[in-house]
Write a protein that holds these residues in place. Structure first.
Motif, mmCIF file in Angstrom:
data_model
loop_
_atom_site.group_PDB
_atom_site.id
_atom_site.type_symbol
_atom_site.label_atom_id
_atom_site.label_comp_id
_atom_site.label_asym_id
_atom_site.label_seq_id
_atom_site.Cartn_x
_atom_site.Cartn_y
_atom_site.Cartn_z
ATOM 1 N N HIS A 119 -19.961 78.186 -44.577
ATOM 2 C CA HIS A 119 -18.687 78.796 -44.969
ATOM 3 C C HIS A 119 -18.761 80.307 -44.781
ATOM 4 O O HIS A 119 -17.779 80.959 -44.448
ATOM 5 C CB HIS A 119 -18.386 78.432 -46.421
ATOM 6 C CG HIS A 119 -17.078 78.933 -46.925
ATOM 7 N ND1 HIS A 119 -15.867 78.414 -46.517
ATOM 8 C CD2 HIS A 119 -16.777 79.910 -47.827
ATOM 9 C CE1 HIS A 119 -14.887 79.044 -47.138
ATOM 10 N NE2 HIS A 119 -15.412 79.959 -47.930
ATOM 11 N N SER A 120 -19.923 80.869 -45.018
ATOM 12 C CA SER A 120 -20.247 82.246 -44.646
ATOM 13 C C SER A 120 -21.727 82.265 -44.280
ATOM 14 O O SER A 120 -22.478 81.369 -44.669
ATOM 15 C CB SER A 120 -19.951 83.227 -45.792
ATOM 16 O OG SER A 120 -21.012 83.241 -46.732
ATOM 17 N N HIS B 234 -23.906 82.366 -47.560
ATOM 18 C CA HIS B 234 -23.446 81.579 -48.711
ATOM 19 C C HIS B 234 -24.638 81.037 -49.504
ATOM 20 O O HIS B 234 -25.623 80.564 -48.943
ATOM 21 C CB HIS B 234 -22.576 80.412 -48.240
ATOM 22 C CG HIS B 234 -21.897 79.685 -49.359
ATOM 23 N ND1 HIS B 234 -22.568 78.791 -50.174
ATOM 24 C CD2 HIS B 234 -20.621 79.732 -49.818
ATOM 25 C CE1 HIS B 234 -21.725 78.322 -51.082
ATOM 26 N NE2 HIS B 234 -20.553 78.880 -50.879
ATOM 27 N N ALA C 161 -14.510 75.600 -42.440
ATOM 28 C CA ALA C 161 -15.414 76.308 -41.536
ATOM 29 C C ALA C 161 -14.755 76.316 -40.164
ATOM 30 O O ALA C 161 -15.244 75.705 -39.216
ATOM 31 C CB ALA C 161 -16.783 75.650 -41.503
ATOM 32 N N THR D 1 -17.487 81.521 -39.614
ATOM 33 C CA THR D 1 -18.057 80.306 -40.193
ATOM 34 C C THR D 1 -18.863 79.555 -39.133
ATOM 35 O O THR D 1 -18.843 79.902 -37.955
ATOM 36 C CB THR D 1 -16.955 79.387 -40.747
ATOM 37 O OG1 THR D 1 -16.132 78.924 -39.657
ATOM 38 C CG2 THR D 1 -16.078 80.106 -41.760
ATOM 39 N N LEU E 270 -22.697 74.345 -41.996
ATOM 40 C CA LEU E 270 -22.108 73.793 -43.211
ATOM 41 C C LEU E 270 -22.532 72.339 -43.405
ATOM 42 O O LEU E 270 -22.865 71.918 -44.524
ATOM 43 C CB LEU E 270 -20.585 73.916 -43.183
ATOM 44 C CG LEU E 270 -19.904 73.588 -44.518
ATOM 45 C CD1 LEU E 270 -18.804 74.586 -44.844
ATOM 46 C CD2 LEU E 270 -19.327 72.174 -44.512
#
Length: 260
Positions: A159-160, A163, A188, A193, A198
């Motif tokens: 997501h980042s 994260h 994402a 992203t 993820l």
């Protein structure tokens, strides 16, 4: 549950509080965890109201702010606290802001689809996302001792880049930030992203033993640990099907969804 103007404060147990902003369309949660020596505040919300007023009313302990990731709905009150911590991969965003995200867009998203009035003191034209140097960086696997309470740092990119999830090893609470929640897709699909990361992160948290409750940063407060099994199965399916990449769209699973 106690409503305090913009915020709703809910006691998860006598030393753990959720501080929620249910009036906003993202239904944002921050979490205050108390140890015997200090407290940890996981994220600081939207910045619409004074979060420090709330945390000061809940504890006199020194507070370390643990940032799940540097998006504006998670760092809104960072400027009210002295000790802010973040993963190295999100540090540049904290210091310099997310490049390419116009202030007008941030302000518009902040006040759209509200379910309750804004605080009288809030001025949208004065709102600027926090930028500043962290007090320190958090590393994957690091143990944070609050005094009689231990938190484990888990790097969960996607997501980042930076994260983080936080596992309260004392109580079995897993705080998943924007990696896992219900009611709306975990996304994402922006250039910042990474769908494959993820999916790997979902698989990783699905293997954490001893989780008693999952606390995402949005929507339903407190999810059953069985959701982690669903996350692991979803990750395996997405990889096997070649869907862990940009442009594959919305994928629904029992209890949550992702959008790439």
């Amino acid at each position: 549950m106690k409503r305090q103007d913009w915020f709703t404060v809910e006691s998860i147990d006598p030393t753990t509080y959720a501080i929620s902003e249910y009036g906003h369309w993202e239904r944002v949660h921050s979490f205050l965890l108390l140890g015997s020596r200090k407290a940890a505040l996981i994220d600081t919300g939207l910045g619409i109201d004074d979060l420090k007023r709330i945390t000061d009313g809940l504890t006199g302990l020194p507070i370390d702010v643990l940032t799940t990731h540097v998006h504006t709905d998670h760092i809104g009150s960072h400027g009210s606290y002295e000790r802010i911590y973040v993963h190295e991969a999100d540090r540049d965003w904290l210091v310099n802001g997310i490049q390419g995200l116009p202030l007008e867009r941030i302000r518009a998203d902040l006040v759209r689809d509200l379910a309750q009035p804004l605080p009288d003191a809030f001025r949208l034209e004065e709102f600027v996302p926090y930028c500043g140097e962290p007090a320190g960086l958090l590393a994957d696997g690091e143990a944070l001792d609050l005094g009689g309470r231990s938190l484990r740092v888990i790097h969960t990119p996607g997501h980042s880049p930076g994260h983080l999830c936080f596992f309260d090893e004392t109580h079995g609470y897993l705080f998943t930030g924007d990696l896992l929640y219900d009611q709306a897709p975990v996304y994402a699909f922006y250039p910042s992203t990474c769908p494959a990361d993820l999916v790997d992160s979902l698989a990783r948290i699905s293997r954490i033993p001893g989780v008693t409750r999952v606390f995402g940063s949005h929507h339903t407060l407190g999810l059953p640990p069985g959701l982690l099994r669903e996350a692991g199965e979803a990750a395996a399916f997405l990889r096997r099907s070649g869907l862990d990449r940009f442009g594959t769209g919305l994928h629904r699973f029992p209890g949550f969804s992702v959008q790439f």
